[in-house]
Scaffold this active site. Structure first.
Site, PDB file in Angstrom:
ATOM      1  N   GLU A 170      19.503  -7.610  21.874  1.00 38.25           N
ATOM      2  CA  GLU A 170      18.231  -7.368  21.184  1.00 38.25           C
ATOM      3  C   GLU A 170      18.279  -7.890  19.753  1.00 38.25           C
ATOM      4  OE1 GLU A 170      15.869  -6.683  23.046  1.00 38.25           O
ATOM      5  OE2 GLU A 170      16.956  -5.838  24.748  1.00 38.25           O
TER       6      GLU A 170
ATOM      7  N   HIS B  84      17.374 -11.482  19.890  1.00 38.01           N
ATOM      8  CA  HIS B  84      15.919 -11.670  19.963  1.00 38.01           C
ATOM      9  C   HIS B  84      15.293 -11.426  18.590  1.00 38.01           C
ATOM     10  CE1 HIS B  84      15.382 -12.097  24.253  1.00 38.01           C
ATOM     11  NE2 HIS B  84      15.832 -10.887  24.555  1.00 38.01           N
TER      12      HIS B  84
HETATM   13 ZN    ZN Z   1      16.076  -9.932  26.409  1.00 36.55          ZN
END
Ligand code: ZN
Ligand code: ADP
Length: 619
Positions: A437, A440
């Protein structure tokens, strides 16, 4: 329609006979239970409350044996049914031989014996009532069929199946209750004017609307709007649903259509609303089940609509979320010749709807409804109402007096992704998710000037996702640039990239499945539909027709199809490389983000920027 009479008549006979049998059975069973209930009441009043709850079932010889040994305290007998209480308080019941000698024998044992004489009458009732009812029933249908066409059937239909027809009540809903879909409201304003002021329109010789088709996604307010039209014009509102017209009994739909139109005619001017009209109005041959019956129902609807003169004052409003499925016959002039498409509300519309429903709940002034509207792209009016409702439930569960921004956030996530999972996640998986995460989050921060800003990152699992990074569009998008799509693909690939960089190629997980699907979808769509690839050029290879049906690689030769595959791969590979480079260059910062996520589970946009910004400054 006429041969249908014969056909349905046959069915009716079968139906009538079944009815007789069913009623007969029901009567006999009812008889039984009625006796037992009365019996036990009597006994309870005798013995008091310490009777066992459930009577034991005894057979004839057991009752006799109990009686002979003096174990029975009292017994009540109706016909062949016996129920009673033992000396020890146990209740019993059973069947005995209703014979004077047997009864004497029981009485002689010292038990108190009650014999109910009403039995004979009840028995006759039980036998004759169902038969009589059956005869009346069949006569009733027969008369209906002969006399008033399917009228009798209609009466039966409504007697058998108390429909959800909303009967001509005046409604208090007005246009003020429908917000965020102004365009649709404007389009139906004319109908209100007409209903209010029929003569004016007629004098001008204007063609009067007869049917309006409201189409749009579920929950966009079609029913509400139809109600509001009736409310504004102050005319009665009749409503039924297309699915109510599809029955197991042939001819039921036809009868019901007749029935509601009859009602509407008596109450004109009025609104007759038919929800899910696609259930009766599908293209012919689309549905296989009971097709003939549905077609007859549809024909009846068309007959009714063609039948009333334009000045009758009945306006039929149909609603559907599948306008493409409708039979064209429905859309011809004089039928549903006016079509209003209700779109999902845009950001401004969503805000208006949220404001409307926020008035009905206790909500903290800290909740920024504009922001909520921003984060709810694709929500219908009903979804938005539900969002505030869920928020209120969450606030109540947490003993709060007002809905806080956190409640709305939680409710939104719940609606979008399903409830939070309590699933236990191993420390190792949690760490992998946090880095995924963080990847991202960091890459989307990197592209924040090109594409949607980040909203939050979390490693709290929800629905099928282990964690997520949410981004919020500033506006509802109408079009997207090539640079933006490429950035979006890179952001999608950033989770997997971070896993590779921090844990090595052997550790990469299935957690990126949805990301990869999303990246592939974006690339494929851009290349095959939007003409965004220079190699393939501006040709539509996949196409979406006006009904939203998609055809895959329909217009591609084998060679083109191969080129498309290569090009999709190239786009994704390039984006993957970009993401990896961005993360690799900022390894320390991504690591900090991941460790913060592990500590705090969720990081807001502001928190993420702060972490990255502070780190950058230190350098
Ligand atoms: Zn992902
Ligand atoms: P549809 O008939 O399109 O499926 P409904 O009219 O039944 O949708 O909408 C369900 C509920 O959602 C409505 O009763 C209303 O409470 C709410 N709703 C939907 N759209 C709107 C809107 N545009 N304005 C206000 N409330 C709405």
């Amino acid at each position: 329609m006429f041969n249908n009479k014969d056909k349905s008549f046959n069915y009716l006979w079968i139906f009538g006979i079944m009815f007789v049998i069913l009623i007969g059975r029901a009567m006999f069973f009812d008889n039984n239970s009625a006796i037992n209930v009365r019996g036990s009441e009597t006994i309870e009043s005798i013995v008091g409350e310490n009777v066992s709850a459930k009577p034991v079932q005894l057979n004839f010889s057991e009752i006799l044996a109990a009686s002979d040994t003096g174990k029975i305290q009292s017994v009540e007998i109706r016909g062949v049914d016996a129920s009673g209480v033992m000396v020890d308080g146990t209740r019993f019941r059973g069947v005995i031989d209703n014979d004077a000698r047997v009864l004497e024998r029981i009485a002689a044992s010292g038990a108190s014996l009650t014999i109910d004489k009403s039995r004979g009458w009840v028995e006759h009732l039980g036998t004759w009532v169902p038969i009589l009812m059956g005869i009346i029933f069949i006569y009733w249908i027969y008369r209906g069929l002969k006399g008033g066409g399917m009228g009798g059937m209609g009466r039966m239909a409504s007697a058998m199946n108390p429909t959800k027809i909303t009967v001509g009540a005046k409604t208090k809903v007005t246009f003020a209750d429908v917000v965020g879909i102004n365009h649709a409201k404007q389009e139906v304003q004319e109908i209100v004017d007409f209903l209010k002021n029929k003569e004016k329109f007629q004098k001008l010789g204007a063609r009067i609307p007869r049917g309006v088709l409201l189409s749009g996604e579920p929950g966009t307010g079609k029913t509400l709007l139809a109600r509001a039209i009736a409310g504004e014009a102050n005319v009665p509102f009749f409503a039924a649903s297309g699915s109510d017209f599809a029955g197991i009994i042939v001819g039921l739909g036809v009868a019901k259509i007749k029935e509601i139109f009859e009602m509407a005619k008596k109450n004109a001017p009025c609104i007759l609303f038919i929800d899910e009209i696609d259930a009766i109005g599908m293209h012919r041959g689309r549905s296989s089940f009971n097709d003939q019956d549905r077609e007859q129902t549809l024909n009846q609807l068309l007959i009714e609509m063609d039948g009333f003169a334009g000045d009758s004052g009945i306006i039929v409003i149909g609603a559907t979320n599948r306008p493409d499925m409708l039979d064209v016959a429905l859309l011809r002039p004089g039928r549903f010749d006016r079509q209003v498409y209700i779109e999902l509300p845009d950001q401004t519309g969503r805000r208006e709807i949220l404001e409307l429903y926020a008035k009905k709940v206790k909500i903290s002034p800290d909740v920024n409804l504009q922001n909520v509207a921003r984060g709810t792209t694709g929500f219908s009016g009903a979804d938005l109402e539900n969002l505030l409702n869920e928020s209120a439930l969450l606030a109540a569960r947490n003993n709060r007096k007002q809905i806080t921004p956190a409640d709305v956030e939680e409710a939104r996530d719940k609606i979008l992704m399903g409830p939070k999972k309590d699933r236990k996640i191993s420390a190792k998986d949690l760490k992998l998710t946090a880095y995924h995460e963080a990847g991202h989050a960091f890459v989307s921060l990197h592209y924040k000037d090109i594409t949607d800003p980040i909203h939050k990152a979390t490693i709290i699992p929800r629905g099928r996702a282990l964690g997520m990074v949410q981004r919020l569009p500033i506006d509802d998008k109408v079009s997207v640039s090539r640079a933006e799509i490429k950035a979006d693909i890179a952001i999608s690939m950033a989770g997997r990239s971070a896993e590779e960089i921090f844990f090595g190629p052997g550790a990469v997980s299935t957690g990126a499945e949805a990301d990869i699907a999303n990246a592939t979808y974006l690339a494929r769509r851009s290349i095959t539909m939007a003409g965004l690839s220079d190699k393939i050029g501006p040709v539509a290879i996949n196409q979406v027709d006006t009904f939203g049906r998609r055809s895959a690689l329909e217009n591609a030769s084998e060679k083109t199809a191969e080129m498309v595959d290569v090009e999709i791969r190239a786009w994704i590979d390039a984006a993957h490389k970009d993401a990896r480079a961005i993360i690799f260059k900022n390894k320390a910062m991504v690591k900090t983000l991941a460790e913060e996520l592990l500590k705090r589970e969720t990081l807001s946009h502001e928190e993420i920027e702060k972490i990255v910004f502070v780190k950058k400054k230190k350098k």
